[in-house]
Scaffold this motif. Structure first.
Motif, mmCIF file in Angstrom:
data_model
loop_
_atom_site.group_PDB
_atom_site.id
_atom_site.type_symbol
_atom_site.label_atom_id
_atom_site.label_comp_id
_atom_site.label_asym_id
_atom_site.label_seq_id
_atom_site.Cartn_x
_atom_site.Cartn_y
_atom_site.Cartn_z
ATOM 1 N N ASP A 1 0.826 -1.202 0.000
ATOM 2 C CA ASP A 1 0.000 0.000 0.000
ATOM 3 C C ASP A 1 0.864 1.258 0.000
ATOM 4 O O ASP A 1 0.590 2.217 -0.744
ATOM 5 N N VAL A 2 1.906 1.273 0.807
ATOM 6 C CA VAL A 2 2.792 2.443 0.868
ATOM 7 C C VAL A 2 3.504 2.630 -0.472
ATOM 8 O O VAL A 2 3.579 3.754 -1.004
ATOM 9 N N VAL A 3 4.005 1.549 -1.050
ATOM 10 C CA VAL A 3 4.682 1.642 -2.351
ATOM 11 C C VAL A 3 3.697 2.116 -3.425
ATOM 12 O O VAL A 3 4.018 2.987 -4.246
ATOM 13 N N TYR A 4 2.485 1.589 -3.410
ATOM 14 C CA TYR A 4 1.468 1.988 -4.390
ATOM 15 C C TYR A 4 1.122 3.465 -4.250
ATOM 16 O O TYR A 4 0.979 4.178 -5.243
ATOM 17 N N TRP A 5 0.987 3.913 -3.016
ATOM 18 C CA TRP A 5 0.636 5.318 -2.785
ATOM 19 C C TRP A 5 1.754 6.258 -3.237
ATOM 20 O O TRP A 5 1.493 7.287 -3.856
ATOM 21 N N SER B 1 1.932 5.852 -7.342
ATOM 22 C CA SER B 1 0.831 6.270 -8.196
ATOM 23 C C SER B 1 0.126 7.536 -7.716
ATOM 24 O O SER B 1 -0.361 8.312 -8.524
ATOM 25 N N GLY B 2 0.028 7.738 -6.421
ATOM 26 C CA GLY B 2 -0.706 8.882 -5.886
ATOM 27 C C GLY B 2 -2.215 8.729 -6.008
ATOM 28 O O GLY B 2 -2.962 9.692 -5.815
ATOM 29 N N ASP B 3 -2.685 7.537 -6.309
ATOM 30 C CA ASP B 3 -4.111 7.270 -6.467
ATOM 31 C C ASP B 3 -4.742 7.003 -5.106
ATOM 32 O O ASP B 3 -4.363 6.071 -4.409
ATOM 33 N N TRP B 4 -5.731 7.814 -4.731
ATOM 34 C CA TRP B 4 -6.349 7.662 -3.414
ATOM 35 C C TRP B 4 -7.324 6.483 -3.367
ATOM 36 O O TRP B 4 -7.511 5.871 -2.317
#
Length: 136
Positions: free
Chosen positions: A19-23, A26-29
């Motif tokens: 989740d941290v890497v994805y956030w 991508s910056g997708d909420w």
């Protein structure tokens, strides 16, 4: 069964790192929120299993037969719990929930009838074995 609790804790940690890497990438909420809910769900299941096993171990006076390295298959013999032989109440609960969903589409009067029906059918479902043939 302690292994299952740690397996879900490991899933929660994996989902947290992902989740941290994805956030950050991508910056997708929306996806970040969905992954955070997956972290919470895996942690909740691990927490439940962990403390349920602790309670069962305390009531047995020792580790469960699954966690005993020298345990035998015969240690698991005996009653496993109470399982319902048959019940019509889940059908009534489902039909009441369907009435609520259809009430949102067709009219609020059906929602009120569905809420009343779901309350009555839930009470019947919960107290099913307090009277009658299968009372215990």
């Amino acid at each position: 069964m302690r292994v299952q609790a740690f397996m879900f804790y490991g899933c929660a940690i994996f989902f947290l790192v992902t989740d941290v890497v994805y956030w950050l990438w991508s910056g997708d909420w929306t996806g970040t929120t969905a992954m955070a809910l997956a972290v919470g769900l895996a942690g909740l299941i691990g927490f439940y299993i962990h403390f349920t096993i602790r309670r069962l171990e305390n009531s047995n006076g020792g580790p469960l037969y699954e966690d005993d390295p020298e345990g035998e298959i015969a240690d698991a013999a005996g009653e496993l719990g109470f399982f319902s032989p048959h019940s019509w109440w889940p059908l009534f609960v489902g039909m009441s929930a369907a009435a609520i969903a259809l009430g949102v589409v067709f009219g609020w009067w059906l929602v009120f009838l569905g809420v009343a029906a779901i309350l009555m059918s839930t009470i019947g479902f919960v107290f099913e074995y307090y009277r009658g043939h299968f009372a215990h």
